[in-house]
Write a protein that holds these residues in place. Sequence first.
Motif, PDB file in Angstrom:
ATOM      1  N   CYS A 188       0.816  -1.218   0.000  1.00 40.37           N
ATOM      2  CA  CYS A 188       0.000   0.000   0.000  1.00 40.37           C
ATOM      3  C   CYS A 188       0.845   1.261   0.000  1.00 40.37           C
ATOM      4  O   CYS A 188       0.447   2.292  -0.548  1.00 40.37           O
ATOM      5  CB  CYS A 188      -0.933  -0.003   1.206  1.00 40.37           C
ATOM      6  SG  CYS A 188      -2.238  -1.244   1.103  1.00 40.37           S
ATOM      7  N   THR A 191       1.891   2.989  -3.259  1.00 37.14           N
ATOM      8  CA  THR A 191       0.863   3.672  -4.054  1.00 37.14           C
ATOM      9  C   THR A 191       1.311   5.052  -4.486  1.00 37.14           C
ATOM     10  O   THR A 191       1.218   5.419  -5.674  1.00 37.14           O
ATOM     11  CB  THR A 191      -0.441   3.774  -3.248  1.00 37.14           C
ATOM     12  OG1 THR A 191      -0.870   2.473  -2.865  1.00 37.14           O
ATOM     13  CG2 THR A 191      -1.527   4.442  -4.081  1.00 37.14           C
ATOM     14  N   THR A 203      -0.086   2.701 -13.053  1.00 37.96           N
ATOM     15  CA  THR A 203      -0.057   1.916 -11.821  1.00 37.96           C
ATOM     16  C   THR A 203      -0.983   0.717 -11.922  1.00 37.96           C
ATOM     17  O   THR A 203      -0.623  -0.398 -11.494  1.00 37.96           O
ATOM     18  CB  THR A 203      -0.455   2.795 -10.624  1.00 37.96           C
ATOM     19  OG1 THR A 203       0.461   3.890 -10.514  1.00 37.96           O
ATOM     20  CG2 THR A 203      -0.443   2.004  -9.335  1.00 37.96           C
ATOM     21  N   PRO A 240      -1.050  -1.622  -4.050  1.00 39.69           N
ATOM     22  CA  PRO A 240      -1.180  -0.371  -4.819  1.00 39.69           C
ATOM     23  C   PRO A 240      -2.427  -0.336  -5.694  1.00 39.69           C
ATOM     24  O   PRO A 240      -3.011   0.722  -5.890  1.00 39.69           O
ATOM     25  CB  PRO A 240       0.094  -0.350  -5.673  1.00 39.69           C
ATOM     26  CG  PRO A 240       1.043  -1.275  -4.991  1.00 39.69           C
ATOM     27  CD  PRO A 240       0.195  -2.333  -4.354  1.00 39.69           C
ATOM     28  N   THR A 244      -5.283   2.585  -5.711  1.00 43.87           N
ATOM     29  CA  THR A 244      -5.311   3.441  -6.900  1.00 43.87           C
ATOM     30  C   THR A 244      -6.655   3.418  -7.618  1.00 43.87           C
ATOM     31  O   THR A 244      -7.151   4.460  -8.055  1.00 43.87           O
ATOM     32  CB  THR A 244      -4.202   3.020  -7.871  1.00 43.87           C
ATOM     33  OG1 THR A 244      -2.930   3.144  -7.229  1.00 43.87           O
ATOM     34  CG2 THR A 244      -4.215   3.868  -9.135  1.00 43.87           C
ATOM     35  N   THR A 518      -3.545  10.465  -2.228  1.00 43.76           N
ATOM     36  CA  THR A 518      -2.832   9.195  -2.394  1.00 43.76           C
ATOM     37  C   THR A 518      -2.261   8.706  -1.065  1.00 43.76           C
ATOM     38  O   THR A 518      -2.277   7.509  -0.775  1.00 43.76           O
ATOM     39  CB  THR A 518      -1.708   9.319  -3.433  1.00 43.76           C
ATOM     40  OG1 THR A 518      -0.860  10.422  -3.095  1.00 43.76           O
ATOM     41  CG2 THR A 518      -2.272   9.524  -4.820  1.00 43.76           C
ATOM     42  N   SER A 522      -3.497   5.413   0.753  1.00 45.50           N
ATOM     43  CA  SER A 522      -2.491   4.414   1.127  1.00 45.50           C
ATOM     44  C   SER A 522      -2.694   3.971   2.572  1.00 45.50           C
ATOM     45  O   SER A 522      -2.645   2.776   2.888  1.00 45.50           O
ATOM     46  CB  SER A 522      -1.081   4.988   0.956  1.00 45.50           C
ATOM     47  OG  SER A 522      -0.805   5.274  -0.394  1.00 45.50           O
TER      48      SER A 522
END
Length: 633
Positions: A188, A191, A203, A240, A244, A518, A522
């Motif tokens: 995570c 990310t 991503t 990730p 995302t 983000t 995360s």
Amino acid sequence: MGLENELHNDKHSSSSDERKEHNTARNESTASGRHASISAAERARRNLNAKLANPLAHIPHDELRKRGRQYAIEHAIAEPEDVRAFEIGAILAQDPAKYDACPDVTDEELAVLKKEYDHRWSQPKLLYLVIVLCSTCAAVQGMDETVVNGAQIFYDRQFGIDSDSQFDTWVSGLVNSAPYLCCAFIGCWMTAPLNNIFGRRGTVFLTCLYSSLACFWQGFVNCWWHMFVARMALGLGIGPKSATVPIYAAETTPPSIRGALVMQWQMWTAFGIMLGYVSDLALYYVPDQPNVTGLNWRLMMGSAMLPAVVVCCFVFMCPESPRWYMSKGRHALAYHAMERLRYKKVQAARDVFYMQTLLAAENEMKLGQSKLLELITVPRNRRAMLGSEIVMFMQQFCGVNVIAYYSSVIFNDSGFSEVSALAASLGFGVINFLFAIPAIYTIDTFGRRNLLLTTFPLMSIFLLFTGFCFWIPQDTAREAHLGCIALGIYLFGMVYSPGEGPVPFTYSAEAYPLYVRTIGMSLATATTWFFNFLLSVTWPSLLEAFKPQGAFGWYAAWNAIGWWLVLLFLPETKAKTLEELDQVFSVPTHVHAMYGLRQIPYFINRYILRRDVKPEILYEREDYSETSAEDNA
């Protein structure tokens, strides 16, 4: 003003402001019964959110038109029709709902703008392709999670970790939970750098590619620790991606349907969970081949790579997130990406101009701190983090994933044959998917908060019911024993799927402002994966120590705790713009907690005693029609 003023006021508010807030909260608590009779001006005065306003409010139309034109020319968006779109879009951004009062809008544009409000599901096809992409990514995750459900019946036996010894129960749980351990502590937190370098689409592509390779690897392991390593590697793809994809969906969709479209993540995760059960059942009877032991479970583990490969094939047909482009200073690309996601240029110009206005306010903030620290030190962010962490924690401690990961073992231990246990698990997967579908409507009408307040008590009841059913004697009432256990698990799935299933990722993706989104996402996904790991690794030992009655009762108690956490600390975010979310999260935590407590007597008066009482208005932009959903709190 806007976000900059909010942070300035939060950081530098005086002690007198604090006293004023305290007194306001106290007055509201003692006068809630008279709230309906307070004038609009008095409500605005008392409303703690009044300090935040649209950054474009009170600017004359001529000035807005000039700003829109300058913005377009400055960023090389110089085609005459685009410049005109920004002149009109800047005016529309001041108050999108007053589209009919905007000058120089053509009849065709007016019809499209009106359709946004009257027919909110009428959107360009490309926007729905983005949702298909996000949904397929979710299916990848769902299969990654549940193919192990059936496979562990076989590989536990093959690797010699199927006994009831303390060592074997912990090793079995550790192998099952390995991806989530990696997600929480490594995956995570990748990310932010991955998104910064490769964007949202890049991503998604990289994580799905890696997930497919890790799934393929799991089919070739030869001992439990090798499986543990392969599943740890799978976490680098899951982490990730899970952070995302909801961000990508939230950043490309209009506010009116954002909740419904972002929640597709959970709905199609449920679909992937169902596919995992289908794969387990379909491959159960695959025989071993010469020099290959356990071909069936190896194919089960490898089958999860298929939807990941599908994602890799079409991800770049979708546009990049306009907000990501803008965060990189690529405004022209942001506009053209938004243009592909809206019907008319004026819509794209309106959304991009408003977006850059908020970003400009964010860029002027000089707090001298890391973004991770700003999640804690900035009150608006801290309240968003609190709400996000509550729903992410409770997504695991509601107990759903002990069923998702161990249902075949639970059914097998309760008396089902292995193949019947897999079929019963498939039934749970089908229910989990089908009952998530109504949330497409309810999440943006009934609201995130009310869905949780309604479903948490029911989840607690059904988990208690499931645990107690294990006391039904198998020797004299075997059919009742098996049927009631399956019924309890299925009823739990029915109420989880439209509530705590879709809400956490939707809520977390929209709660944070862009500049910390983000990082916030995360943290949110790291939280859910960490407690997912904790849940998975402890369940076999918990079941052995406390038996099914105690184990299910433990998570039933957590559902009761979750109800109180939501009532006191979770603001509603449905159908609100970024600006309105800033206002929502500007309400001090203690004020919202008191508001939540006052909803209990309101509910009793309104729905039990049938008295004609009005709901309390907490947010400045609410009216009685908007707060009607709160009646069910």
